[in-house]
Every structure is written in structure tokens, then in C-alpha cells.
Design an enzyme around this catalytic site. Structure first.
Site, PDB file in Angstrom:
ATOM      1  N   LYS A 187       0.860  -1.182   0.000  1.00 49.44           N
ATOM      2  CA  LYS A 187       0.000   0.000   0.000  1.00 49.44           C
ATOM      3  C   LYS A 187       0.897   1.233   0.000  1.00 49.44           C
ATOM      4  O   LYS A 187       1.392   1.673   1.034  1.00 49.44           O
ATOM      5  CB  LYS A 187      -0.905  -0.015   1.239  1.00 49.44           C
ATOM      6  N   GLU A 262       9.919   1.804  10.600  1.00 47.99           N
ATOM      7  CA  GLU A 262      10.983   2.769  10.299  1.00 47.99           C
ATOM      8  C   GLU A 262      10.308   4.124  10.294  1.00 47.99           C
ATOM      9  O   GLU A 262       9.585   4.463   9.375  1.00 47.99           O
ATOM     10  CB  GLU A 262      11.628   2.443   8.946  1.00 47.99           C
ATOM     11  N   CYS A 297      13.700  11.343   6.320  1.00 47.78           N
ATOM     12  CA  CYS A 297      13.610  10.996   7.740  1.00 47.78           C
ATOM     13  C   CYS A 297      14.963  11.091   8.438  1.00 47.78           C
ATOM     14  O   CYS A 297      15.031  11.353   9.639  1.00 47.78           O
ATOM     15  CB  CYS A 297      13.024   9.590   7.901  1.00 47.78           C
TER      16      CYS A 297
END
Length: 517
Positions: A187, A262, A297
Site C-alpha cells: 500500500k 521505520e 527521515c
């Protein structure tokens, strides 16, 4: 232009390697170009029933005769290499679609496609090696028994991926999962799903059996929520924000599914006064926060500068920030290479979130040295932007940010650098480690012993010495604390999708005779 032939025939939900036009009920969502705010296409918005169907297809494939532990490493490797070859052959179309869908400069998208191909080939090699492994013999203290350990695929994987590296991060989950023999329901983020949908159309031609790879386009609710909580999924692998990761973990906790997270980061870069090349250091500082418009990130968004070099380094950063071209992702830059130095943020809400952080930082006493808002419309034409359009934020540098301020502690996920000074090594380490996050950090110094000492003291999963942001498919990726748990990439990425099984056999007719003969 976007490859319109693909978009006109976009089939964003895939089950059983047979592509269908729409989800149950016909629900859709719009995919917008973040540089122009124009509609690219409408995508099927998967519902809970569609998740059920995709998981059922994945389960049937995993338990069938052509995949799972019944497949060979060579077979799986051939499929992964075929997928890599297909993406490589169509790299320009994939890259262009990526840039139009998420806004990153085309040269960055091309690099992402190259890395995706490399990942598929890397895990193809690991699949072959895995297939050639012999069971590991375990020494036990009783000669009447023989114990072996085998590694096997854990089952159906629910993979939920973000929008900042849409295809690359999807491949970094899909490739090791398929290499292990697992089946996958993917997804991708609804903000940038198109290259993942395009990848799905390659699966059957690459030799993947029906149901091995199933791609659902859809919003976080209901699609992502339904996948996270699905009892037919053996493990959920999620990359994204901390709040969403917490919801994924809570949903998976209701069943037996394993979880890999994560999540976000708030990386620190510590720059000591003995750096040998200030220009190279400033390059790495800018790379650590302005690359991909700061939507990374692992961004080193907290800059800790030794007081002796603070003013000189900040002046250089401002020079570099002023030279950054903020423009359309498909433009040609001054060097003749296709691509802007910095494109838009992925969406209007994300832009507004970043601008909100900047505004609140100023209210709290911070000073904006550059940027702080969208680039001026006056230079829109020269940077291939439409006046008043696009989700752009200029490179921004803030000083006067306190260690307790939101701008210093929270993940902004935009091109915003916060700068503080320090005097002593211990002071810098304490400030760097004073964070809820623990993904990545950087140390810049000419003293190798200091670099090593600081690297070991930083409570993060990734440390860069005299650089920021290099990432290699061969090396593990992941963090500590609120940055999540588990590791992706390298052999660790494959091991995340493998279970360990003990097989113990008894020699001859021996028994314990516990209950007599």
C-alpha cells in the site's frame, strides 16, 4: 510530460497478477502534481473488501506450488532481475512520473530509479545464496539427536510505504520480501502512488506467480488501517511518521502479526572547530537538510556548530542557500543538467505544516536568517514555476532556537535548518542525544579518534563521519527510540522476512523410555 499512455490505462489495484480498473464501490482519490497543483489522474481508493481480496491472493500464492518455501532461490532471483531490467529499460518514464507525482527534481528521481534497480539485483543475488544454503547443524549434548536450523519465508507481508521516495522505498521492502519467498500486499502513500502502480504492471511479465505482489492504491483509512489489522498478514512493515506508526503497531497487536517500523528522525550534525575544508563541510550541511526539499527521515536538521567557527560557517550556509534554485522538478538547471536543485513539497498540507513550524519558531524567539516562506513569484518564470502555484518552501535557516523549542525537538520534514552553538564535546553530545528520535546523526572533525568516539556515543542507528546522507543498499538502515525498530537494507533487510525453524531428529529406535517400553 507524464507518460499519458500509462495514465490513461492506469490500473492501480492488482490482485492475482490480473489488473482491475477500480476498487469495490468505485471510490477514488485524486493524484495532484505538487509543482502545479493540477490533477494528474484519479486513482482507485481501496476499501476493506479490496484488502481482503489482496491478502487472500497473497495467501493462496504463498501456500501454492510456485512460491513460498516451495520455490527455489534461483526462481525468485530470476523474477527480481526481470523486474529490475524492466524498470531500467523504462527508467526515463518511471523517473518522469515520479517527479510529477511527488515533486522531486528529475535528476533525483533518475538516481532513485537506479537505486531501485540496484536493490532488485542485490536481493536477487541474496535469493540465490539463500537457496544454496544447507541447513545449519547445531551441536547438542545428546548424540541420540541431530538438530538443524533452516530459514524460511514467514508468509504474507503487508508493506506500507511513504511518499518521499515512493518507488525506491517500496522496492526496498518488496525486493527482500520476495527474495525470501514471502508474498506482498503493498500500500503506497496516496500522495505519490503512481510509480508503484506502474511497477505492479510489470509483475506478471517478470515471472511472478499470481498473488506474489499485490498493489493497493488507497488512503490510510480504510486501506492502510485494514491492512495493518488484517489477521491474514504475518508481518507488517511500515515506513512513515511516528503517529501513524503507533496506530499500525496498535492494530497489528490484536493478532499474531510481527511489526517492523521505520519512523521519523531529528538528526543532529556536530561540527567541530578543527574541520579542514569549510566548503566541503557546508556542502554536507546543505545536503543534510535541503536534499529532497528536506523531506528525508534521516535529515540532519539540527546543526551544532562549535562557537569558534559558528559565524564563518553560518555565513557560508547562507551563501549556498541563496544559490539554491527552487523550481519545477522537470526544469533544466544552469549547468545544463535536467532538474531543479530543490522542488516543491509533496502536498499543500505538508507545505502548510512546515510553514506553521517556522511561524511558531519565530513566535518563540527564533530568527529567520534566510527563507521562511515560499520563493518570490518574481523569479517564477526563470525557475519553471507558475506564479502562485506549487507547494514550495525556500531553504530556511533558523538561529536562536532553544533546546526545548518545538522547532528543535519535532520533525519538521521540510527544508528548515536549526542552528545552535556549543563549546565542549560533551555538551554537543548531550544536546545531540537529547531527542526522542534516534535514526541518524553526523560528526564533522579532522580528528579521527574524536569522530570514532562521538560515533560510538551517539544514540542513533546510523552515524556519518565527515558526510551526511550517503545510503547504500548493502548497509543496514534503521534507528533507536521513537525512530522505530528493526533494520532494512543489506542482509538485515532479507533476514527481516525470514523465520528460523528448528528440526530435530531422533536416531534409530531410541526413546527416553519415560513411560516404559
Amino acid at each position: 510530460m507524464v507518460p499519458t499512455g500509462f495514465l490513461k490505462n492506469l490500473h492501480p489495484i492488482v490482485f492475482d497478477a490480473a489488473v482491475v480498473d477500480a476498487c469495490r464501490g468505485g471510490a477514488t482519490f485524486e493524484s495532484l502534481n505538487p509543482a502545479t497543483e493540477e490533477l494528474i489522474c484519479s486513482c482507485a481508493n481501496a476499501q476493506a473488501e479490496d484488502v481482503d481480496k489482496a491478502v487472500a491472493a497473497a495467501r493462496a500464492c504463498f501456500e501454492g506450488p510456485n512460491w513460498g518455501f516451495k520455490s527455489t532461490g534461483a526462481q525468485r532471483a530470476a523474477c527480481l532481475r526481470a523486474m529490475g531490467k524492466a524498470i531500467e529499460d523504462d527508467k526515463d518514464a518511471f523517473a518522469r512520473l515520479e517527479s510529477e507525482d511527488c515533486g522531486k527534481p528529475i535528476k533525483e528521481s533518475v538516481d532513485d530509479m537506479d537505486q531501485a534497480v540496484e536493490a532488485l539485483r542485490f536481493y536477487a543475488d541474496l535469493a540465490e545464496n539463500l537457496g544454496a544454503e544447507e541447513p545449519e547443524e547445531i551441536a547438542v549434548p545428546d548424540d541420540s539427536f541431530r538438530t538443524r536450523v533452516v530459514r524460511e519465508p514467514i508468509g504474507v507481508i503487508g508493506a506500507i510505504t511513504p511518499w518521499n521516495y515512493p518507488l525506491l522505498m517500496a522496492v526496498q521492502k518488496v525486493a527482500p520480501a520476495l527474495a525470501a519467498g514471502c508474498t506482498v500486499v503493498l500500500k503506497p502513500s496516496e500522495l505519490a502512488p503512481l510509480t508503484c502502480a506502474r511497477m505492479a504492471t510489470l509483475a506478471e511479465a517478470a515471472g511472478l506467480p499470481a498473488g506474489a505482489l499485490n498493489v493497493l492504491t488507497g488512503e490510510g483509512s480504510p486501506a492502510g488501517a485494514s491492512l495493518s489489522a488484517h489477521r491474514g498478514v504475518d508481518k507488517v512493515s511500515f515506513t512513515g511518521s511516528v503517529p501513524t506508526g503507533q496506530k499500525v503497531m496498535a492494530a497489528a497487536a490484536g493478532g499474531p502479526a510481527g511489526v517492523h517500523l521505520e519512523l521519523g528522525g531529528k538528526g543532529a550534525m556536530i561540527v567541530f572547530d578543527d574541520i579542514e575544508d569549510i566548503d566541503a563541510t557546508v556542502d554536507w550541511i546543505c545536503m543534510g537538510i535541503f536534499f529532497n526539499s528536506g523531506q528525508v527521515c534521516s535529515a540532519t536538521s539540527r546543526l551544532l556548530l562549535h562557537s569558534k567557527i559558528h559565524d564563518k560557517v553560518v555565513a557560508k550556509i547562507l551563501e549556498r542557500a541563496a544559490s539554491v534554485t527552487v523550481g519545477g522538478p522537470l526544469r533544466a538547471d544552469d549547468k545544463g543538467a535536467e532538474g531543479a536543485c530543490m522542488g516543491p513539497l509533496v502536498s499543500g498540507p505538508q507545505r502548510d505544516k512546515v510553514l506553521g513550524f517556522i511561524s511558531r519558531a519565530v513566535d518563540a524567539g527564533a530568527k529567520v536568517l534566510c527563507g521562511g516562506g515560499p520563493p518570490p513569484d518574481a523569479d517564477a518564470a526563470s525557475t519553471d514555476r507558475k506564479p502562485g502555484k506549487g507547494y514550495y518552501v525556500s531553504p530556511t535557516v533558523l538561529t536562536g532556537v532553544k533546546e526545548t523549542d518545538e522547532a528543535w525537538t519535532a520533525e519538521i520534514f521540510g527544508p528548515v535548518l536549526c542552528v545552535r552553538q556549543f563549546e565542549e564535546e560533551d555538551e554537543a553530545l548531550a544536546a545531540a542525544n537529547n531527542s526522542e528520535f534516534g535514526l541518524a546523526a553526523s560528526v564533522m572533525s579532522a580528528d579521527k579518534d574524536r569522530c570514532e568516539r562521538v560515533a560510538r556515543a551517539l544514540r542513533v542507528g546510523i552515524v556519518w563521519q565527515n558526510c551526511s546522507q550517503p545510503a547504500f543498499i548493502q548497509a543496514p538502515w534503521g534507528g533507536y527510540k521513537k525512530s522505530g525498530f528493526g533494520r532494512e537494507l543489506g542482509r538485515w533487510g532479507l533476514e527481516a522476512f525470514l523465520g528460523v525453524k528448528q528440526i530435530t531428529s531422533c536416531a534409530g529406535s531410541f526413546s527416553y523410555e519415560w513411560y516404559g517400553k
